[in-house]
Write a protein that holds these residues in place. Structure first.
Motif, PDB file in Angstrom:
ATOM      1  N   UNK A  15       1.039  -1.030  -0.060  1.00  0.00           N
ATOM      2  CA  UNK A  15       0.020   0.069   0.030  1.00  0.00           C
ATOM      3  C   UNK A  15       0.757   1.361  -0.014  1.00  0.00           C
ATOM      4  N   UNK A  16       1.637   1.321   0.810  1.00  0.00           N
ATOM      5  CA  UNK A  16       2.719   2.421   0.978  1.00  0.00           C
ATOM      6  C   UNK A  16       3.465   2.685  -0.346  1.00  0.00           C
ATOM      7  N   UNK A  23       2.134   8.953  -6.240  1.00  0.00           N
ATOM      8  CA  UNK A  23       2.420  10.169  -6.102  1.00  0.00           C
ATOM      9  C   UNK A  23       3.824  10.660  -7.016  1.00  0.00           C
ATOM     10  N   UNK A  24       4.649   9.831  -7.312  1.00  0.00           N
ATOM     11  CA  UNK A  24       5.937   9.975  -8.154  1.00  0.00           C
ATOM     12  C   UNK A  24       5.685   9.881  -9.703  1.00  0.00           C
ATOM     13  N   UNK A  25       5.093   8.877 -10.056  1.00  0.00           N
ATOM     14  CA  UNK A  25       4.888   8.217 -11.233  1.00  0.00           C
ATOM     15  C   UNK A  25       3.504   8.410 -11.987  1.00  0.00           C
ATOM     16  N   UNK A  30      -2.408   3.617  -8.034  1.00  0.00           N
ATOM     17  CA  UNK A  30      -3.407   3.484  -6.913  1.00  0.00           C
ATOM     18  C   UNK A  30      -4.334   2.237  -7.379  1.00  0.00           C
ATOM     19  N   UNK A  31      -4.236   1.578  -8.218  1.00  0.00           N
ATOM     20  CA  UNK A  31      -4.973   0.224  -8.591  1.00  0.00           C
ATOM     21  C   UNK A  31      -4.297  -0.812  -7.879  1.00  0.00           C
TER      22      UNK A  31
END
Length: 67
Positions: A15-16, A23-25, A30-31
């Motif tokens: 998850x992390x 956020x970065x890519x 998020x899937x």
């Protein structure tokens, strides 16, 4: 470390990792979070967890949740 704790640690790391990658890519990462969450929910109801099977085969001692 038991299978239970290894599964929880692995899920947390995934998850992390997916949040950091989103956020970065790309937000599509998020899937991965959705997939991990869905697996946690279904394993709570069915007791079947693919990660637990892998950790058992790796020799981790069984805990209470995934016998």
């Amino acid at each position: 470390m038991t299978v239970d704790k290894a599964v929880f640690a692995f899920a947390g790391v995934m998850v992390l990792l997916s949040v950091a990658l989103a956020y970065l890519v790309s937000p599509w990462w998020l899937l991965l979070t959705v997939f991990v969450g869905a697996n946690l929910v279904q394993s709570a109801f069915t007791g079947f967890c693919p990660a637990a099977i892998v950790f058992k085969r790796m020799g981790f001692p069984t805990g209470q949740a995934f016998n």
